[in-house]
Design a protein around this motif. Structure first.
Motif, mmCIF file in Angstrom:
data_model
loop_
_atom_site.group_PDB
_atom_site.id
_atom_site.type_symbol
_atom_site.label_atom_id
_atom_site.label_comp_id
_atom_site.label_asym_id
_atom_site.label_seq_id
_atom_site.Cartn_x
_atom_site.Cartn_y
_atom_site.Cartn_z
ATOM 1 N N GLY A 207 -64.526 8.565 46.670
ATOM 2 C CA GLY A 207 -63.374 7.707 46.953
ATOM 3 C C GLY A 207 -62.208 8.027 46.035
ATOM 4 N N ILE A 208 -61.305 7.071 45.877
ATOM 5 C CA ILE A 208 -60.098 7.248 45.075
ATOM 6 C C ILE A 208 -60.341 6.648 43.697
ATOM 7 C CG2 ILE A 208 -57.641 6.708 44.893
ATOM 8 C CD1 ILE A 208 -57.568 6.491 47.922
ATOM 9 N N LEU A 257 -61.774 3.011 44.391
ATOM 10 C CA LEU A 257 -61.717 2.513 45.769
ATOM 11 C C LEU A 257 -62.706 3.329 46.604
ATOM 12 C CD1 LEU A 257 -57.821 2.340 46.126
ATOM 13 C CD2 LEU A 257 -59.361 0.554 45.340
ATOM 14 N N ALA A 258 -63.697 2.643 47.192
ATOM 15 C CA ALA A 258 -64.766 3.331 47.924
ATOM 16 C C ALA A 258 -64.330 3.650 49.349
ATOM 17 C CB ALA A 258 -66.036 2.496 47.921
ATOM 18 N N THR A 259 -63.346 4.526 49.486
ATOM 19 C CA THR A 259 -62.887 4.924 50.817
ATOM 20 C C THR A 259 -63.825 5.928 51.475
ATOM 21 O OG1 THR A 259 -61.517 6.641 49.785
ATOM 22 C CG2 THR A 259 -60.469 4.513 50.255
ATOM 23 N N THR A 288 -73.779 7.503 45.221
ATOM 24 C CA THR A 288 -72.820 7.564 46.335
ATOM 25 C C THR A 288 -71.437 8.021 45.892
ATOM 26 O OG1 THR A 288 -72.264 5.218 46.039
ATOM 27 C CG2 THR A 288 -74.023 5.749 47.601
ATOM 28 N N GLU A 289 -71.166 8.029 44.579
ATOM 29 C CA GLU A 289 -69.846 8.450 44.099
ATOM 30 C C GLU A 289 -69.808 9.912 43.697
ATOM 31 O OE1 GLU A 289 -67.998 5.962 41.218
ATOM 32 O OE2 GLU A 289 -68.560 4.100 42.221
ATOM 33 N N THR A 290 -70.922 10.425 43.184
ATOM 34 C CA THR A 290 -70.942 11.810 42.727
ATOM 35 C C THR A 290 -71.847 12.703 43.570
ATOM 36 O OG1 THR A 290 -72.781 11.421 41.195
ATOM 37 C CG2 THR A 290 -70.550 10.983 40.382
#
Length: 590
Positions: A207-208, A257-259, A288-290
């Motif tokens: 995300g952002i 921000l989890a876009t 889920t982010e990396t």
């Protein structure tokens, strides 16, 4: 058409966000307690109105009967009238408060508003019309407002998926533009964020991500409290997850921000070849982010929490399969459904007597290993690990609640078993230690590794993640796409998507049944096409009936199974029509 709608969506997103926020606020206020208070207030006000009308009528009658304003009857009637009117005013005020506490839904309010507008518009249209000229603009304006409201909500709630030349969706493009320092500083004061300055945002696989400088008295906690202000400033969707964490040094915070998710497009299906080479670790899922693999200790006591429907059983299956392939697995299933899949693979316990026997045998094995370690002069068990998995904890605790001896054995398994190679894993839908506990208050402190999917509230989050309850697992979105997503204690407030293992994957595992009296290294029974499948409990019960067993007691003696297992299997065979009860007892149906 799609590009045009996507271009219009950001402009209507704040309107839809405010609408959804107000609708959610009203929905949360409409509790049964508030409804009861409203009904009581309505009854009290209706009664007060009736009493006030009756008192006013009695005062008017007293005036007619007596011309003396200081007469006893007239003064009494006047006093009663004043008291009734005062009571009526008080109940009216209470009714207004009850209506505020139990408001109508936003949809109902909108329907009433538009209906009033249509009625008044129609009356105005009729009054302004003549026989040769019908003025219809008020009615058309009302219909236009209804349509505009519906279109605005539809556009504001759209999820943008169109990718631009730079790889960003239109939603991400808008968010990046508004996180730009020039836009942020110019509009931050309007949203109560004066004194905060952003840096140019970065778009990552998760995300952002944007750093924020905190000037003056600003802190990370104060910025978290302004999450709704930040959402309004960015025009972000209500459903978009916004996470605010501390920066790498004081005076800075990070907005995420989890876009998108780094796991998008990656299969969640687990296979045995994904077991880590390090025997001390097992993989629970992906960040889920990396997109990185997330590992937990294999020989550590574990607590897995998750409300019904969050994917807890599927997430735990991978850990069970790892424990089964690396060592021995004893699966105590309080509910029973999951055991239907695992009973062909490992030792399971479902009925109360089976659960009691399993706890006794595991505790006895722990004692046997202690004696063996003392004889060999070692401090840590160096053989196969016995993993005792309990799911659902609340049901198991309820089954042995009155058996203090067996409950004490379970507590000792959690506190003493690890160094002896007997490791307790615990799963529950109700991570609470009071009332009807999902995990015992003396067991929970020993379960140091904790993973939590979505739970019901803050109380459950506190037990589920202990001092990491601020990760807020109760705020994980509710939806099918979020099943199997949770937080790991100590890993950081980053969602982890767990692996999944379907029924066929479980059945493909090699069969091995642990028993306390089994040798230290049991023989693996590998499935092969030229070998018959291992006999199940149901097969043994059916064979006993076929060989002449006529009562459940006869079947128990012939098979050596527990009475609860025999009872369950006989019930299943009877319902299937394979076994029937005749005059002489049990017999195989023709």
């Amino acid at each position: 058409m799609t590009n045009t709608l996507d271009a219009l969506t950001p402009a209507f997103a704040p309107f839809a966000a405010r609408w959804d926020a107000e609708a959610d606020r009203r929905a949360k206020l409409r509790t049964p307690e508030h409804l009861k208070a409203l009904m009581d207030a309505q009854r009290a006000h209706n009664s007060a109105r009736s009493t006030a009308a009756r008192a006013q009528s009695q005062r008017a009658a007293a005036r007619k009967e007596s011309k003396n304003p200081f007469g006893t009857a007239r003064r009494a009637a006047a006093t009663a009238d004043r008291a009734a009117r005062q009571h009526k005013s008080e109940t009216k005020t209470a009714l207004k408060g009850a209506r505020r506490d139990y408001p109508v839904t936003l949809g109902t309010l909108a329907v009433r508003t538009h209906t009033l507008h249509v009625v008044t518009s129609s009356a105005a249209s009729w009054l302004l019309s003549s026989s040769h000229d019908l003025t219809t603009w008020p009615l058309l304006a009302s219909a236009g407002l209804v349509g505009l409201n519906a279109v605005g909500l539809g556009l504001g709630r759209r999820k943008l998926s169109v990718q631009l030349d730079d790889g960003l969706s239109l939603e991400e493009r808008q968010l990046v533009e508004r996180l730009d320092p020039a836009y942020w500083v110019a509009h931050a004061a309007d949203r109560g964020l004066s004194g905060t300055v952003t840096t140019p945002p970065q778009v990552t696989p998760g995300g952002i991500r944007c750093n924020v400088r905190l000037d003056g008295a600003w802190t990370t906690k104060a910025l978290k409290d302004k999450t709704d202000n930040i959402r309004s400033l960015l025009g972000a969707r209500t459903a978009l997850r916004i996470r605010i964490t501390a920066g790498t040094r004081g005076g800075w915070a990070v907005i995420t921000l989890a876009t998108r998710q780094a796991t998008d497009g990656t299969s969640s299906l687990w296979t045995p070849d994904m077991i880590p080479a390090d025997p001390g670790l097992m993989c629970i899922g992906l960040d889920t982010e990396t997109g990185e693999l997330v590992f937990v200790p294999f020989d550590e006591r574990l607590l897995v929490s998750g409300a019904s429907g969050t994917g807890k059983s599927w997430s735990v299956r991978v850990l069970l399969a790892t424990a089964h392939l690396r060592g021995d697995l004893l699966f105590i299933d309080g509910k029973g459904e999951e055991a239907n899949v695992w009973e062909r693979v490992c030792r399971v316990a479902v009925e109360t007597d089976e659960i009691a026997a399993a706890i006794d045998e595991a505790h006895a094995e722990m004692g046997r290993r202690k004696a063996d370690m003392k004889r060999r002069g070692i401090s840590v068990w160096d053989g196969r690990q016995l993993t005792v998995m309990i799911d659902e904890g609340q049901v198991v605790l309820a089954a042995i609640a009155k058996d203090k001896d067996r409950l004490q054995k379970l507590i000792e398994l959690s506190s003493l078993g690890r160094s002896r190679g007997v490791v307790l894993w615990w799963a529950t839908q109700y991570p609470v230690t009071d009332g009807t506990p999902g995990v015992h208050k003396l067991i929970a402190p020993n379960l140091l590794t904790r993973f939590s999917l979505r739970v019901a509230g803050t109380t459950q989050a506190q037990v589920a993640l202990d001092d990491c309850a601020h990760y807020a697992p109760h705020q994980i979105p509710d939806g099918k796409q979020w099943r199997g997503h949770g937080y790991l204690k100590g890993y950081g407030p980053r969602l982890i998507r767990t692996w999944t293992l379907d029924d066929d994957g479980v059945r493909a595992l090699p069969a091995r049944y642990w028993k306390a009296s089994a040798p230290a290294t049991p023989v693996m029974v590998e499935p092969a096409e030229d070998k018959p499948a291992p006999l199940t409990n149901r097969d043994r019960v059916l064979a006993a009936v076929r060989d002449g067993a006529r009562t459940p007691k006869d079947v128990t003696e012939a098979t050596g199974l527990n009475k609860g297992t025999v009872s369950r299997e006989l019930k299943a065979l009877t319902e299937a029509g394979t076994v029937r009860r005749a005059d002489k007892g049990l017999e195989v149906a023709a």
